[in-house]
Write a protein that holds these residues in place. Structure first.
Motif, PDB file in Angstrom:
ATOM      1  N   GLY A 189     -10.045  -3.578  17.426  1.00  0.00           N
ATOM      2  CA  GLY A 189     -10.093  -4.550  16.370  1.00  0.00           C
ATOM      3  C   GLY A 189      -8.829  -5.336  16.101  1.00  0.00           C
ATOM      4  O   GLY A 189      -8.933  -6.364  15.358  1.00  0.00           O
ATOM      5  N   VAL A 190      -8.078  -5.410  16.968  1.00  0.00           N
ATOM      6  CA  VAL A 190      -6.672  -6.129  17.173  1.00  0.00           C
ATOM      7  C   VAL A 190      -7.314  -7.414  18.060  1.00  0.00           C
ATOM      8  O   VAL A 190      -7.099  -7.309  19.245  1.00  0.00           O
ATOM      9  N   ASP A 213       5.141  -0.403   8.830  1.00  0.00           N
ATOM     10  CA  ASP A 213       4.786   0.082   7.506  1.00  0.00           C
ATOM     11  C   ASP A 213       3.398  -0.347   7.099  1.00  0.00           C
ATOM     12  O   ASP A 213       2.973  -1.497   6.958  1.00  0.00           O
ATOM     13  N   PRO A 214       2.428   0.776   6.963  1.00  0.00           N
ATOM     14  CA  PRO A 214       1.158   0.417   6.628  1.00  0.00           C
ATOM     15  C   PRO A 214       0.850  -0.513   5.344  1.00  0.00           C
ATOM     16  O   PRO A 214      -0.050  -1.244   5.301  1.00  0.00           O
ATOM     17  N   TRP A 215       1.573  -0.130   4.323  1.00  0.00           N
ATOM     18  CA  TRP A 215       1.474  -0.935   3.120  1.00  0.00           C
ATOM     19  C   TRP A 215       1.889  -2.563   3.223  1.00  0.00           C
ATOM     20  O   TRP A 215       1.057  -3.638   2.764  1.00  0.00           O
ATOM     21  N   SER A 222      -4.502  -7.194   5.996  1.00  0.00           N
ATOM     22  CA  SER A 222      -5.831  -6.544   5.474  1.00  0.00           C
ATOM     23  C   SER A 222      -5.786  -5.087   5.314  1.00  0.00           C
ATOM     24  O   SER A 222      -4.916  -4.502   6.083  1.00  0.00           O
ATOM     25  N   VAL A 223      -6.588  -4.257   4.802  1.00  0.00           N
ATOM     26  CA  VAL A 223      -6.916  -3.017   4.776  1.00  0.00           C
ATOM     27  C   VAL A 223      -7.281  -2.399   6.079  1.00  0.00           C
ATOM     28  O   VAL A 223      -7.072  -1.344   6.448  1.00  0.00           O
ATOM     29  N   VAL A 224      -7.826  -3.382   7.057  1.00  0.00           N
ATOM     30  CA  VAL A 224      -8.364  -2.955   8.112  1.00  0.00           C
ATOM     31  C   VAL A 224      -7.399  -2.526   9.127  1.00  0.00           C
ATOM     32  O   VAL A 224      -7.021  -1.847   9.766  1.00  0.00           O
ATOM     33  N   LYS A 227      -5.503   0.676   8.000  1.00  0.00           N
ATOM     34  CA  LYS A 227      -6.220   1.835   8.617  1.00  0.00           C
ATOM     35  C   LYS A 227      -6.032   1.835   9.980  1.00  0.00           C
ATOM     36  O   LYS A 227      -6.092   3.097  10.603  1.00  0.00           O
ATOM     37  N   THR A 228      -5.882   0.723  10.853  1.00  0.00           N
ATOM     38  CA  THR A 228      -5.799   0.746  12.284  1.00  0.00           C
ATOM     39  C   THR A 228      -4.270   1.290  12.621  1.00  0.00           C
ATOM     40  O   THR A 228      -4.410   2.453  13.356  1.00  0.00           O
ATOM     41  N   ALA A 229      -3.383   1.178  11.735  1.00  0.00           N
ATOM     42  CA  ALA A 229      -1.932   1.537  12.039  1.00  0.00           C
ATOM     43  C   ALA A 229      -1.950   3.027  11.837  1.00  0.00           C
ATOM     44  O   ALA A 229      -1.474   3.690  12.507  1.00  0.00           O
TER      45      ALA A 229
END
Length: 424
Positions: A189-190, A213-215, A222-224, A227-229
């Motif tokens: 997805g990257v 940091d996911p946030w 994006s949220v995608v 979620k990948t991280a």
């Protein structure tokens, strides 16, 4: 193992299209192969030994001489063969694991949650069974999340000799070691643009992305990517879809083998595309409320006049009857067609799909008759037994002159009775 105790395996066929061509041609085992797109236009698949000499998407007419010099054989795309081989691979995998989600024509996720480790022997069993039953080589990546399973599968192919085609990173130490060894571009997805953005932030490896940091990733991208991280850190965020979700639209479109200026052959093409789309419609148990018919000329020749038009037609009631949808589509074609242009492509799109029982009948409109259901059931059963196109609408030719150019296509070894593999 992941935080939730989930375990996934990604089973991916190696160079799928090229490998399918080799199954029935043992003489090609050491011959590099490329597979071409519709009308033998561009390279869309390469065997591993052909990759150093040709890029994906290169026009065939530009690389034809180079391929000849390097001893690389080119094949026209044989989608009927590839589709049948794919079904055999998926059926083989399903016989070895509790649940399977078919992700694409050449790869599937298997849910191994609840099975006892070690998982590597199971991966080797899957590889051996698929090779025995279909002749196709596969790689297996096993991990606690689907994104990690994808990365493990990438490693299984990249270091095939060292791993023997199976990589299990359910152990956190092995997982972290692989994350540090893989570029961020290797992560599922990257893409290229995202890789550039992440690299400028100092995120160069899969490990770097897992530690980010996911946030912050969610806020900046994006949220995608968030979620990948999280998935790279072992937190399963992507839902496993064991059952295929019914499509909301069904499209059938093809390039013509040559430019069409008259409407008569275009009618044949549209009727053919409607028949194919309706087969898929009935296969998922859906009904159609609208159909869109589109035509366009070639868009890249500066000396050729450009034209494109699509017409949406309302059906009298939700239906899966090929005859009715064809009739309505033909009326739409009359509105879309304009004389004086050389058309290169037609498209049929079935819209506003619904499952039986999911819509409210209108008391002022008709409904599909039971006799139509029976006719379509008989049509599909005959074609399933004797091959596609055995029974077809009269407007659908068996061997159309406008069909795609596939001058280098291999036989339909598993899909045509007259082209079965012969052993001498």
């Amino acid at each position: 193992m992941s935080e939730q105790g989930k375990v996934y395996a990604l089973v991916d066929c190696n160079s799928f299209y090229a490998s399918c061509e080799r199954v029935f041609r043992p003489d090609l085992a050491r011959v590099p192969i490329v597979v071409l797109s519709n009308n033998d236009g561009c390279v869309i698949a390469r065997s591993a030994d052909a990759k150093p000499f040709v890029k994906m998407g290169e026009p065939y007419f530009q690389v034809k001489e180079r391929l000849r010099q390097k001893g690389i054989l080119a094949f026209s795309s044989n989608y009927a063969l590839y589709g049948d081989m794919s079904q055999r691979v998926m059926a083989t995998i399903e016989g070895l694991v509790p649940a399977v989600e078919v992700y694409s024509i050449d790869e599937a996720f298997a849910d191994l949650t609840g099975m006892k480790p070690p998982f590597e022997p199971l991966g080797q069993q899957i590889r051996a069974r698929v090779q025995l039953y279909t002749g196709l080589p596969v790689g297996v990546g096993i991990a606690g999340t689907r994104t990690l399973a994808k990365l493990a599968n990438h490693a299984a192919k990249r270091w095939q000799r060292q791993t023997d085609g199976v990589v299990d990173i359910t152990d956190p130490l092995r997982r972290d070691k692989l994350l540090k060894a893989c570029d961020v571009s290797d992560v599922w997805g990257v893409g290229r643009n995202m890789t550039q953005h992440l690299t400028r932030m100092g995120i160069k490896t899969a490990w770097d992305l897992a530690q980010a940091d996911p946030w912050m990733l969610r806020k900046r991208f994006s949220v995608v990517i968030e979620k990948t991280a999280r998935e790279l850190r072992g937190t399963s965020c992507l839902k496993f879809e064991e059952l295929a979700v019914a499509k909301q639209e069904i499209c059938c479109s093809r390039m013509f083998g040559y430019r069409l200026k008259k409407i008569e052959p275009i009618r044949e093409a549209v009727a053919t595309y409607v028949a194919r789309a309706c087969e898929r419609l009935r296969a998922q148990g859906s009904l159609c409320k609208k159909v869109r018919v589109s035509l366009r000329t070639g868009m890249f020749n500066p000396d050729e006049p450009k034209f494109a038009k699509g017409v949406v037609c309302e059906l009298p009631y939700p239906t899966d009857d090929t005859r009715l949808i064809t009739k309505v589509a033909m009326a739409g074609l009359e509105n879309a067609f304009s004389p004086g242009y050389a058309f290169s492509k037609a498209e049929v799109l079935l819209l506003e799909l619904c499952q039986r029982g999911e819509f409210t009948d209108d008391m002022f409109t008709g409904a599909q008759a039971a006799s139509s259901d029976k006719v379509m059931q008989v049509l599909d059963s005959i074609n399933a037994k004797w091959g596609k196109g055995t029974v077809r609408p009269c407007g659908v030719p068996a061997m159309p002159e406008w069909g795609m150019r596939r001058e280098l296509m291999s036989p339909g070894y598993t899909t045509r009775l007259d082209q079965l593999w012969r052993v001498k």
